[in-house]
Motif scaffolding. Sequence first.
Motif, short mmCIF file in Angstrom:
data_model
loop_
_atom_site.label_atom_id
_atom_site.label_comp_id
_atom_site.label_asym_id
_atom_site.label_seq_id
_atom_site.Cartn_x
_atom_site.Cartn_y
_atom_site.Cartn_z
N ALA A 142 11.49 -3.41 1.63
CA ALA A 142 10.28 -4.07 2.13
C ALA A 142 9.08 -3.79 1.23
O ALA A 142 8.28 -4.68 0.93
N ILE A 143 8.97 -2.54 0.77
CA ILE A 143 7.85 -2.17 -0.10
C ILE A 143 7.94 -2.88 -1.44
O ILE A 143 6.96 -3.44 -1.94
N LEU A 144 9.13 -2.88 -2.02
CA LEU A 144 9.31 -3.52 -3.32
C LEU A 144 9.08 -5.02 -3.25
O LEU A 144 8.42 -5.60 -4.11
N ASN A 145 9.61 -5.65 -2.21
CA ASN A 145 9.42 -7.10 -2.08
C ASN A 145 7.96 -7.45 -1.87
O ASN A 145 7.44 -8.41 -2.45
N SER A 146 7.28 -6.66 -1.06
CA SER A 146 5.86 -6.91 -0.81
C SER A 146 5.05 -6.67 -2.06
O SER A 146 4.16 -7.45 -2.40
N SER A 147 5.36 -5.58 -2.79
CA SER A 147 4.62 -5.25 -4.01
C SER A 147 4.80 -6.35 -5.04
O SER A 147 3.85 -6.78 -5.68
N PRO A 193 0.80 -1.23 0.00
CA PRO A 193 0.00 0.00 0.00
C PRO A 193 0.83 1.28 0.00
O PRO A 193 0.31 2.36 -0.30
N ALA A 194 2.12 1.17 0.34
CA ALA A 194 2.98 2.36 0.41
C ALA A 194 3.84 2.53 -0.83
O ALA A 194 4.78 3.32 -0.84
N LYS A 195 3.52 1.81 -1.91
CA LYS A 195 4.34 1.88 -3.11
C LYS A 195 4.44 3.30 -3.66
O LYS A 195 5.46 3.69 -4.23
N ALA A 196 3.40 4.09 -3.46
CA ALA A 196 3.40 5.47 -3.95
C ALA A 196 4.42 6.34 -3.24
O ALA A 196 4.70 7.46 -3.67
N ALA A 197 4.99 5.85 -2.14
CA ALA A 197 5.96 6.63 -1.38
C ALA A 197 7.36 6.59 -1.98
O ALA A 197 8.22 7.39 -1.61
N LEU A 198 7.61 5.67 -2.90
CA LEU A 198 8.97 5.47 -3.41
C LEU A 198 9.58 6.73 -4.05
O LEU A 198 10.75 7.02 -3.82
N PRO A 199 8.82 7.52 -4.84
CA PRO A 199 9.41 8.77 -5.36
C PRO A 199 9.83 9.73 -4.25
O PRO A 199 10.86 10.40 -4.34
N ALA A 200 9.04 9.78 -3.18
CA ALA A 200 9.37 10.66 -2.05
C ALA A 200 10.63 10.17 -1.35
O ALA A 200 11.44 10.98 -0.86
N PHE A 201 10.83 8.87 -1.31
CA PHE A 201 12.04 8.32 -0.69
C PHE A 201 13.29 8.83 -1.39
O PHE A 201 14.31 9.10 -0.74
N THR A 202 13.23 8.95 -2.69
CA THR A 202 14.38 9.45 -3.45
C THR A 202 14.74 10.86 -3.02
O THR A 202 15.92 11.20 -2.87
N ARG A 203 13.73 11.68 -2.79
CA ARG A 203 13.98 13.07 -2.37
C ARG A 203 14.50 13.15 -0.94
O ARG A 203 15.18 14.12 -0.58
N THR A 240 20.29 12.20 6.62
CA THR A 240 21.04 11.69 7.77
C THR A 240 21.35 10.21 7.54
O THR A 240 20.68 9.54 6.75
N ILE A 241 22.34 9.71 8.27
CA ILE A 241 22.71 8.29 8.14
C ILE A 241 21.56 7.40 8.58
O ILE A 241 21.23 6.40 7.92
N ASP A 242 20.94 7.74 9.71
CA ASP A 242 19.85 6.92 10.23
C ASP A 242 18.67 6.91 9.26
O ASP A 242 18.04 5.86 9.04
N LEU A 243 18.36 8.06 8.70
CA LEU A 243 17.24 8.14 7.77
C LEU A 243 17.55 7.35 6.49
O LEU A 243 16.68 6.67 5.96
N ASP A 244 18.78 7.45 6.02
CA ASP A 244 19.16 6.69 4.82
C ASP A 244 19.02 5.19 5.04
O ASP A 244 18.58 4.45 4.16
N LEU A 245 19.39 4.72 6.24
CA LEU A 245 19.25 3.31 6.56
C LEU A 245 17.77 2.91 6.58
O LEU A 245 17.38 1.87 6.03
N ALA A 246 16.95 3.76 7.19
CA ALA A 246 15.52 3.48 7.24
C ALA A 246 14.92 3.48 5.84
O ALA A 246 14.06 2.65 5.51
N LEU A 247 15.38 4.40 5.00
CA LEU A 247 14.89 4.47 3.62
C LEU A 247 15.20 3.19 2.86
O LEU A 247 14.35 2.65 2.16
N LYS A 248 16.44 2.70 3.01
CA LYS A 248 16.83 1.49 2.29
C LYS A 248 16.00 0.29 2.75
O LYS A 248 15.48 -0.49 1.92
#
Length: 274
Positions: free
Chosen positions: A123-128, A95-105, A110-118
């Motif tokens: 998880a989104i791609l595998n689930s989708s 359901p969060a697949k639409a968030a992927l473009p926002a992840f790029t931006r 921050t290092i922590d945010l980059d880790l969370a993004l990855k």
Amino acid sequence: MRCGLVLVALLTLPVAAGRADEADDAFAKKLGAIVRDPRQSLWARVEAANMIGKIGPNAGAAAGDLIAVIERLRPTEQEPLQEAIVEALGQLGAPAKAALPAFTRLAGRTIDLDLALKQSRDAILNSSDSQEIDALARQLLSRDPSSRVRATKALSDLGPVARNAAPFLAIALGDADADVRRGAINAINRVTPNAKPTEAFVRAIAVDLRDPDANYRLLAVRALGRLGAPASIAVADIDALRSDPDPDVRRAVVDALNRIPIPQLPPGVTATNP
């Protein structure tokens, strides 16, 4: 204070596995509204995002609110909230697949945010992919031939990640619709490129050896020749095309028989490598 009490009340509600979809959506939307409301405290918004993540895919109705917030926040603004939202989106999955473009931006803040993004992106791609593949596999069983054809093409485009659909594609090899059968052959080549060709796969290709269209006969002969030994069960059918009216087919037959070992043939049937 009143908004904080609302959040506490929401967090203490049991999330029953059998909750109806409408109730799930309503609950997720209430939490999403808290995350989106700038009048709430940072703690309340972070906790609401965390709760959405704990609920997982059933809270998909909150995805829009979460995405709206991370798109609006500036790079260093409310970093704990950004990270909580990204992690929650990862837990939502498809359901969060639409968030992927926002992840790029968001990347590079921050290092922590980059880790969370990855982690969330994976998880989104595998689930989708998993849900999409399951849906396409079911579509192969549709009564509508055009739907089955579209499913074979989509699975072919996905390639090896769609290997779980291979059993359904194997069934489609025997489809009465020629386009579905050919689509299944192509999809199996892409989805399981290193698998040994099965007898059903070889026979599905061999069907086109009897097609009225010379182009299909030519493609079938060439495909069987490329298979080599696994195509030995079709040698008699290939050999029958030595006198094909199309010269390209006749030449392809000679080449294919040079590539395929000749098996023990039934009495009265002969085939010799040129």
